[in-house]
Write an enzyme that holds these catalytic residues in place. Structure first.
Site, short mmCIF file in Angstrom:
data_model
loop_
_atom_site.label_atom_id
_atom_site.label_comp_id
_atom_site.label_asym_id
_atom_site.label_seq_id
_atom_site.Cartn_x
_atom_site.Cartn_y
_atom_site.Cartn_z
N ASN A 13 0.92 -0.99 -0.06
CA ASN A 13 -0.08 -0.23 0.20
C ASN A 13 1.17 1.32 0.47
O ASN A 13 1.45 1.62 1.30
CB ASN A 13 -0.62 -0.15 1.06
N LYS A 15 0.35 3.99 -0.12
CA LYS A 15 -0.54 5.14 0.38
C LYS A 15 -0.49 6.68 -0.62
O LYS A 15 -0.22 6.99 -1.58
CB LYS A 15 0.22 5.46 1.64
N HIS A 99 -9.29 1.42 4.58
CA HIS A 99 -8.35 1.33 5.57
C HIS A 99 -8.14 2.55 6.58
O HIS A 99 -9.44 3.42 6.10
CB HIS A 99 -7.01 1.90 4.51
N GLU A 101 -6.52 4.52 8.19
CA GLU A 101 -5.97 5.78 7.77
C GLU A 101 -7.70 7.03 6.92
O GLU A 101 -8.01 7.68 6.94
CB GLU A 101 -4.91 7.06 7.07
N GLU A 171 -5.16 -4.91 10.26
CA GLU A 171 -3.85 -3.88 10.43
C GLU A 171 -4.83 -2.99 12.08
O GLU A 171 -5.44 -2.04 11.86
CB GLU A 171 -4.13 -3.03 9.53
N GLY A 177 3.10 2.42 10.50
CA GLY A 177 3.87 3.40 10.44
C GLY A 177 4.45 3.92 11.89
O GLY A 177 5.18 5.48 12.15
N SER A 217 3.22 -1.87 9.82
CA SER A 217 5.21 -2.44 10.46
C SER A 217 5.26 -3.72 10.32
O SER A 217 6.31 -4.00 10.57
CB SER A 217 5.33 -2.03 11.58
P1 13P Z 1 2.78 0.30 7.60
O1 13P Z 1 3.37 -0.82 7.03
O2 13P Z 1 4.26 1.22 7.17
O3 13P Z 1 3.59 0.26 8.93
O4 13P Z 1 1.93 0.94 6.89
C1 13P Z 1 0.97 -0.34 6.67
C2 13P Z 1 -0.45 0.25 6.77
O5 13P Z 1 -1.32 0.63 6.92
C3 13P Z 1 -0.60 -0.78 5.52
O6 13P Z 1 -2.09 -0.88 5.05
#
Ligand code: 13P
Length: 255
Positions: A13, A15, A99, A101, A171, A177, A217
């Site tokens: 992903n 982002k 997601h 976010e 997640e 992150g 992560s």
């Molecule tokens: P990270 O791997 O950067 O923690 O992000 C995970 C994520 O949100 C994948 O959708």
């Protein structure tokens, strides 16, 4: 529970990272590294404006391209949104929905997530449905209630046949992150619970056949342990999907 009945899927992903030219260059660099690694599906979910470059660069490789969201309507007055038909015509095969976010910063709710899941499926896309608890929810002991609610509402009106095109990504919001990965045991526990929810809504066999990813992560160092758990069939990778060597290590760990 037989893991081999399910497809392993490692999805990046991106982002809000990478421009179209960076996208083409990245995929050209990644493709030879993951070529022939057929033990799992390799997917990159990219920003809308990078889709054309990604699809072009991924031609003839084992990398499939996904989007990071989809609108629920077929078309209409939704400034700034993108429909499922637009995505599938561009060669997109997967779409991330729900997601954290999107839920946290853009007002996404369980109900709009459900609408988007149905739109993705009805346009022939495979949906990567994200669920996960916040740190507060974990501390309050409502992790199960949270992921069960998110999963149930997101799948309202989705048939058992359509479920075959749904991947669930667990997640935990506190692990995204932050560099704080859930332990393999924590991730396994919740992925198993999600599988139980699928069994309750659909059937045991449906639950056994559903791919469940962990995300948060996941990186080149911890992927093998997470992916060795019996209910973790893949990963949804943020930061580490932007580095071709790290992403390759994760793909290899899923073989
Ligand atoms: P990270 O791997 O950067 O923690 O992000 C995970 C994520 O949100 C994948 O959708």
């Amino acid at each position: 529970m037989d893991k081999t009945k399910r497809s392993a899927v490692i999805a990046g992903n991106w982002k809000m990272n990478m421009t179209p030219s960076q996208t083409g260059a990245f995929i050209k660099e990644l493709a030879p590294k993951v070529a022939g690694l057929d033990g799992c599906k390799v997917v990159l979910c990219v920003p809308y404006v990078d889709i054309a470059a990604a699809v072009e660069a991924a031609k003839g490789t084992n990398i499939e391209i996904g989007a990071e969201n989809v609108h629920w309507a077929e078309k209409g007055a939704y400034t700034g949104e993108i429909s499922g038909a637009m995505l599938s015509e561009c060669g997109v095969k997967y779409v991330i929905v729900g997601h954290s976010e999107r839920r946290q910063y853009f007002g996404e709710t369980d109900v709009t997530v459900n609408e988007r899941v149905k739109a993705g499926l009805s346009n022939g896309l495979k949906v990567i449905l994200c669920v996960g608890e916040t740190l507060t929810e974990r501390e309050q002991g409502v992790t199960y209630e949270t992921v069960a609610r998110q999963t149930k509402i997101a799948l309202l009106g989705v048939s058992a046949d359509e479920l075959k095109n749904v991947i669930i990504a667990y997640e935990p919001v506190w692990a995204i992150g932050t560099g704080k990965t859930a332990t393999a045991e924590q991730a396994e526990e919740v992925c198993a619970q999600i599988r139980g929810v699928i069994a309750d809504i659909y059937c045991e066999a449906c639950a056994e056949a559903t791919t469940i990813q962990y995300g948060g992560s996941m990186n080149a160092k911890n992927a093998a342990e997470l992916l060795s758990m019996k209910n973790i069939d893949g990963g949804l990778i943020g930061g580490a999907s932007l580095k071709s060597d790290d992403f390759t290590v994760i793909v290899k760990a899923a073989q």
